[in-house]
Scaffold this motif. Structure first.
Motif, PDB file in Angstrom:
ATOM      1  N   PHE A  22       0.824  -1.206   0.000  1.00 37.29           N
ATOM      2  CA  PHE A  22       0.000   0.000   0.000  1.00 37.29           C
ATOM      3  C   PHE A  22       0.862   1.261   0.000  1.00 37.29           C
ATOM      4  CE2 PHE A  22      -3.569  -2.622   1.719  1.00 37.29           C
ATOM      5  CZ  PHE A  22      -4.539  -2.225   0.802  1.00 37.29           C
ATOM      6  N   VAL A  23       1.901   1.256   0.817  1.00 37.87           N
ATOM      7  CA  VAL A  23       2.737   2.449   0.994  1.00 37.87           C
ATOM      8  C   VAL A  23       4.198   2.041   0.862  1.00 37.87           C
ATOM      9  CG1 VAL A  23       3.101   4.500   2.407  1.00 37.87           C
ATOM     10  CG2 VAL A  23       1.017   3.157   2.709  1.00 37.87           C
ATOM     11  N   PRO A  24       4.709   1.960  -0.372  1.00 44.16           N
ATOM     12  CA  PRO A  24       6.085   1.496  -0.570  1.00 44.16           C
ATOM     13  C   PRO A  24       7.130   2.353   0.138  1.00 44.16           C
ATOM     14  CG  PRO A  24       4.867   1.466  -2.637  1.00 44.16           C
ATOM     15  CD  PRO A  24       4.009   2.184  -1.646  1.00 44.16           C
ATOM     16  N   GLY A  25       6.797   3.609   0.421  1.00 44.88           N
ATOM     17  CA  GLY A  25       7.790   4.499   1.026  1.00 44.88           C
ATOM     18  C   GLY A  25       7.840   4.485   2.529  1.00 44.88           C
ATOM     19  N   LEU A  26       7.200   3.492   3.168  1.00 51.87           N
ATOM     20  CA  LEU A  26       7.194   3.469   4.630  1.00 51.87           C
ATOM     21  C   LEU A  26       8.590   3.489   5.261  1.00 51.87           C
ATOM     22  CD1 LEU A  26       4.258   1.129   5.735  1.00 51.87           C
ATOM     23  CD2 LEU A  26       4.522   3.576   6.149  1.00 51.87           C
ATOM     24  N   PRO A  27       9.579   2.762   4.719  1.00 54.89           N
ATOM     25  CA  PRO A  27      10.914   2.849   5.327  1.00 54.89           C
ATOM     26  C   PRO A  27      11.465   4.265   5.364  1.00 54.89           C
ATOM     27  CG  PRO A  27      10.786   0.937   3.893  1.00 54.89           C
ATOM     28  CD  PRO A  27       9.519   1.728   3.667  1.00 54.89           C
ATOM     29  N   SER A  28      11.187   5.061   4.340  1.00 53.09           N
ATOM     30  CA  SER A  28      11.675   6.436   4.348  1.00 53.09           C
ATOM     31  C   SER A  28      10.949   7.267   5.401  1.00 53.09           C
ATOM     32  CB  SER A  28      11.522   7.076   2.963  1.00 53.09           C
ATOM     33  OG  SER A  28      10.151   7.177   2.591  1.00 53.09           O
ATOM     34  N   LEU A  29       9.686   6.919   5.693  1.00 52.61           N
ATOM     35  CA  LEU A  29       8.970   7.609   6.764  1.00 52.61           C
ATOM     36  C   LEU A  29       9.664   7.384   8.096  1.00 52.61           C
ATOM     37  CD1 LEU A  29       6.582   9.066   8.105  1.00 52.61           C
ATOM     38  CD2 LEU A  29       5.351   6.877   8.068  1.00 52.61           C
ATOM     39  N   GLU A  30      10.120   6.168   8.334  1.00 56.09           N
ATOM     40  CA  GLU A  30      10.807   5.880   9.592  1.00 56.09           C
ATOM     41  C   GLU A  30      12.054   6.743   9.739  1.00 56.09           C
ATOM     42  OE1 GLU A  30      11.463   1.674   9.838  1.00 56.09           O
ATOM     43  OE2 GLU A  30       9.414   1.216   9.201  1.00 56.09           O
ATOM     44  N   ASP A  31      12.763   6.980   8.650  1.00 58.96           N
ATOM     45  CA  ASP A  31      13.945   7.845   8.700  1.00 58.96           C
ATOM     46  C   ASP A  31      13.555   9.288   9.011  1.00 58.96           C
ATOM     47  OD1 ASP A  31      15.598   5.697   8.091  1.00 58.96           O
ATOM     48  OD2 ASP A  31      15.549   6.085   5.933  1.00 58.96           O
ATOM     49  N   VAL A  32      12.447   9.744   8.435  1.00 57.08           N
ATOM     50  CA  VAL A  32      11.975  11.103   8.693  1.00 57.08           C
ATOM     51  C   VAL A  32      11.611  11.264  10.166  1.00 57.08           C
ATOM     52  CG1 VAL A  32      10.096  12.726   8.230  1.00 57.08           C
ATOM     53  CG2 VAL A  32      11.209  11.545   6.332  1.00 57.08           C
ATOM     54  N   ILE A  33      10.908  10.271  10.717  1.00 56.43           N
ATOM     55  CA  ILE A  33      10.547  10.328  12.129  1.00 56.43           C
ATOM     56  C   ILE A  33      11.798  10.368  13.000  1.00 56.43           C
ATOM     57  CG2 ILE A  33       9.446   9.059  14.020  1.00 56.43           C
ATOM     58  CD1 ILE A  33       7.439   7.988  11.975  1.00 56.43           C
ATOM     59  N   ALA A  34      12.798   9.579  12.647  1.00 57.62           N
ATOM     60  CA  ALA A  34      14.028   9.541  13.433  1.00 57.62           C
ATOM     61  C   ALA A  34      14.718  10.898  13.436  1.00 57.62           C
ATOM     62  CB  ALA A  34      14.970   8.472  12.879  1.00 57.62           C
ATOM     63  N   CYS A  35      14.696  11.582  12.314  1.00 56.03           N
ATOM     64  CA  CYS A  35      15.323  12.910  12.243  1.00 56.03           C
ATOM     65  C   CYS A  35      14.540  13.931  13.064  1.00 56.03           C
ATOM     66  CB  CYS A  35      15.406  13.370  10.792  1.00 56.03           C
ATOM     67  SG  CYS A  35      16.575  12.433   9.785  1.00 56.03           S
ATOM     68  N   ALA A  36      13.213  13.817  13.052  1.00 61.35           N
ATOM     69  CA  ALA A  36      12.386  14.801  13.744  1.00 61.35           C
ATOM     70  C   ALA A  36      12.340  14.566  15.248  1.00 61.35           C
ATOM     71  CB  ALA A  36      10.968  14.778  13.173  1.00 61.35           C
ATOM     72  N   ALA A  37      12.307  13.300  15.658  1.00 66.50           N
ATOM     73  CA  ALA A  37      12.103  12.982  17.070  1.00 66.50           C
ATOM     74  C   ALA A  37      13.398  12.955  17.870  1.00 66.50           C
ATOM     75  CB  ALA A  37      11.392  11.641  17.197  1.00 66.50           C
TER      76      ALA A  37
END
Length: 233
Positions: A22-37
């Protein structure tokens, strides 16, 4: 409880494959969260399903206390059997009060099940549950404001037909597995009067809802086709 012994590993693995479809880019989301949090000490994952995402959060921040909540008895059983000890699994309704004191709250492909007024209420509860400076990350169907209508976000994008089929097949196989017989009956009771809203609010809708809930800042930091992630501070 499952009627027979539960081996969650293959079910959680195929769930992860379906979600990535459904969302092929989910791994990149995890990286974004890591940078923000940065370095959260306490993390809450809303609608965590079988705990795959919560497990990844725990692996990324080994010293953090990670809690996930869900209401689906099938998914809760898979989470409790499969997540590492670092992840706490709680049965809770997103419409109820949340535990407090979290530095990071996430909800991935969760809020579209709720009606708009319940999403607004959830944002208010999330703000109350966060520590000062904490982050709320909502990743879901979230069309650009330029789309002609919200319904465009609900129509499957190219390549998602296979993911829809895989989703239906996953639940079909669960329904046929004897170890889930009682859990599926319990699930039917819970969701009999809880039809999914399938609400896909636009970016501006979610930003306005977050700010109305008291968040100081809110904006989109990630996009993958029809899906986007809002971060509210």
């Amino acid at each position: 409880m499952p009627s027979t012994a539960l081996d969650s590993a293959p079910w959680r693995a195929t769930w992860d494959e379906v979600m990535t479809g459904f969302v092929p880019g989910l791994p990149s989301l995890e990286d974004v969260i890591a940078c923000a949090a940065r370095d959260p000490r306490r993390i809450l994952d809303l609608g965590g399903g079988p705990g795959v995402f919560a497990e990844r959060l725990a692996a990324r921040w080994p010293s953090a206390q990670v809690t996930m909540i869900d209401i689906d008895p099938v998914l809760l059983a898979l989470a409790r059997d499969g997540v590492p000890p670092a992840v706490s699994v709680l049965e809770a309704d997103l419409c109820d009060a949340l535990p407090a004191g979290f530095d990071l709250i996430t909800a991935v492909m969760t809020v579209h099940y709720l009606r708009p007024e319940r999403i607004r209420a959830l944002y208010r509860r999330c703000r109350q549950a966060l520590t000062l400076g904490g982050l709320l990350v909502i990743a879901d169907l979230m069309p650009d404001d330029g789309l002609p209508s919200v319904m465009d976000a609900l129509n499957p994008a190219p390549g998602e037909a296979a993911a829809e089929l895989a989703w239906a097949q996953w639940w079909g196989e669960v329904a046929e597995a004897p170890e889930f017989a009682q859990l599926m009956a319990d699930r039917a009771d819970i969701f009999r009067h809880r039809p999914p809203a399938n609400f896909a609010g636009s970016v501006s809708w979610h930003v306005a809802a977050a700010r109305s809930a008291g968040f100081r800042e809110a904006g989109v930091v990630w996009r993958d086709g029809r899906h986007a992630a809002l971060v509210a501070v």
